[in-house]
Scaffold this motif. Structure first.
Motif, PDB file in Angstrom:
ATOM      1  N   ARG A   1       0.852  -1.198   0.000  1.00 24.69           N
ATOM      2  CA  ARG A   1       0.000   0.000   0.000  1.00 24.69           C
ATOM      3  C   ARG A   1       0.882   1.240   0.000  1.00 24.69           C
ATOM      4  O   ARG A   1       1.723   1.425   0.871  1.00 24.69           O
ATOM      5  N   ALA A   2       0.676   2.117  -0.994  1.00 27.22           N
ATOM      6  CA  ALA A   2       1.500   3.318  -1.115  1.00 27.22           C
ATOM      7  C   ALA A   2       0.820   4.555  -0.556  1.00 27.22           C
ATOM      8  O   ALA A   2       1.484   5.523  -0.193  1.00 27.22           O
ATOM      9  N   GLY A   3      -0.506   4.560  -0.489  1.00 28.71           N
ATOM     10  CA  GLY A   3      -1.212   5.722   0.036  1.00 28.71           C
ATOM     11  C   GLY A   3      -2.678   5.686  -0.342  1.00 28.71           C
ATOM     12  O   GLY A   3      -3.101   4.906  -1.200  1.00 28.71           O
ATOM     13  N   ALA A   4      -3.456   6.539   0.296  1.00 26.67           N
ATOM     14  CA  ALA A   4      -4.887   6.628   0.015  1.00 26.67           C
ATOM     15  C   ALA A   4      -5.403   7.937   0.578  1.00 26.67           C
ATOM     16  O   ALA A   4      -4.777   8.545   1.449  1.00 26.67           O
ATOM     17  N   GLY A   5      -6.554   8.363   0.074  1.00 25.40           N
ATOM     18  CA  GLY A   5      -7.129   9.593   0.597  1.00 25.40           C
ATOM     19  C   GLY A   5      -8.357  10.015  -0.173  1.00 25.40           C
ATOM     20  O   GLY A   5      -8.885   9.283  -1.011  1.00 25.40           O
ATOM     21  N   THR A   6      -8.802  11.212   0.127  1.00 28.53           N
ATOM     22  CA  THR A   6      -9.962  11.782  -0.552  1.00 28.53           C
ATOM     23  C   THR A   6      -9.488  12.819  -1.565  1.00 28.53           C
ATOM     24  O   THR A   6      -8.379  13.347  -1.473  1.00 28.53           O
ATOM     25  N   TRP A   7     -10.332  13.081  -2.539  1.00 27.15           N
ATOM     26  CA  TRP A   7     -10.102  14.172  -3.480  1.00 27.15           C
ATOM     27  C   TRP A   7     -11.458  14.777  -3.806  1.00 27.15           C
ATOM     28  O   TRP A   7     -12.497  14.291  -3.334  1.00 27.15           O
ATOM     29  N   GLU A   8     -11.466  15.830  -4.574  1.00 25.52           N
ATOM     30  CA  GLU A   8     -12.719  16.546  -4.790  1.00 25.52           C
ATOM     31  C   GLU A   8     -13.784  15.681  -5.458  1.00 25.52           C
ATOM     32  O   GLU A   8     -14.980  15.951  -5.329  1.00 25.52           O
TER      33      GLU A   8
END
Length: 294
Positions: A86-93
């Motif tokens: 896993r390299a990363g995750a998150g929210t976006w618009e």
């Protein structure tokens, strides 16, 4: 940098610390409400997934991204997958995004192209083919020991690397202990759906979660190997049938005899695939047993 819509700027900005400034961005897939890019930098490459904000199912796909991220974190904590995956995750618009380290490999169908023809009938191919199956089952065995089922075992979710290793990807639909799911599981790719999952889908309301168990992964494993080695799906039905009609055919538990469609004889491999496709889940070998059977 490539054609098509770019990946979320929030993802690219965060991943710069992982890969360095992007030197190439390639849109790999844009279908069914999800997009996938390969983002390459001097420090390596990642696969970035995000929901299509314009899709009719944008909310559901964003929830699926969040669900897969939760699964990756839990599977990493359980020691099933590498912390480096896993390299990363998150929210976006537009919703949610998820990034994993890039795995150089070919999807199973493409990787087994040689084995599907008569030219595959040679001494070097047999241990290579068995090694792919063994590595695949070793990964499933780790998941199953931790109380998880992958629940989406199929050719596109297994990559074969240049050294003949099988790498399992896409954990969005995985079923684990104490599930706190955002999206009910209703099966995955129809052609590799186990009979007991097909039966449950046909008999339960559309919004009911169906908990997949390890034995269903084993049937899907056998179905994937059957399909990619022979070029034939293990359950024969008309492509024009709708999904529920195909599932009804699978639910009967009857499969095509492997010896009738195999490209060349490989008795030990054939016997193990056939065992995986037993209609009764209790009659199938476990992933741990399979690691020594191939």
């Amino acid at each position: 940098m490539g054609q098509g819509p770019p990946p979320p700027t929030e993802a690219v900005a965060l991943l710069t610390g992982h890969t360095g400034d992007p030197t190439a961005i390639q849109l790999l897939s844009d279908r069914r409400g999800s997009r996938v890019w390969k983002v390459q930098g001097p420090g390596g490459a990642v696969a970035v997934k995000a929901n299509n904000p314009a899709g009719d199912n944008a909310h559901e796909k964003a929830a699926e991204m969040a669900q897969e991220d939760d699964h990756l974190l839990r599977l990493t904590a359980a020691g099933v997958i590498s912390p480096d995956y896993r390299a990363g995750a998150g929210t976006w618009e537009g919703g949610r995004w998820l990034a994993v380290n890039w795995i150089d490999g070919a999807p199973l169908w493409r990787a087994l192209a040689l084995a599907r023809g008569p030219e595959g009938d040679r001494a070097a191919v047999r241990p290579w083919l068995a090694g792919i199956a063994r590595g695949w089952t070793q990964h499933l065995a780790r998941m199953h020991t931790a109380g998880w089922a992958h629940a989406d075992v199929q050719p596109t979710n297994t990559l074969v690397t240049n050294d003949g290793q099988a790498a399992v990807i896409d954990y969005a639909l995985a079923c684990g202990p104490g599930d706190r799911r955002r999206i009910p599981y209703r099966g995955a790719l129809t052609h590799t759906t186990a009979p007991e999952i097909a039966t449950a889908i046909l008999s339960a309301p559309a919004d009911t979660h169906i908990q997949a168990h390890p034995a269903a992964d084993i049937w899907s494993l056998g179905a994937s190997l059957f399909w990619c080695w022979t070029g034939h799906r293990p359950v024969s039905y008309d492509n024009d049938l709708d999904r529920l009609e195909k599932l009804a055919a699978i639910a009967k538990g009857t499969t095509t005899a492997l010896r009738d469609v195999r490209p060349w004889p490989f008795p030990a491999f054939e016997d193990t695939i056939t065992a995986c496709l037993a209609p009764d889940p209790a009659d199938r070998p476990t992933a741990k047993e399979l690691t020594t059977a191939w």
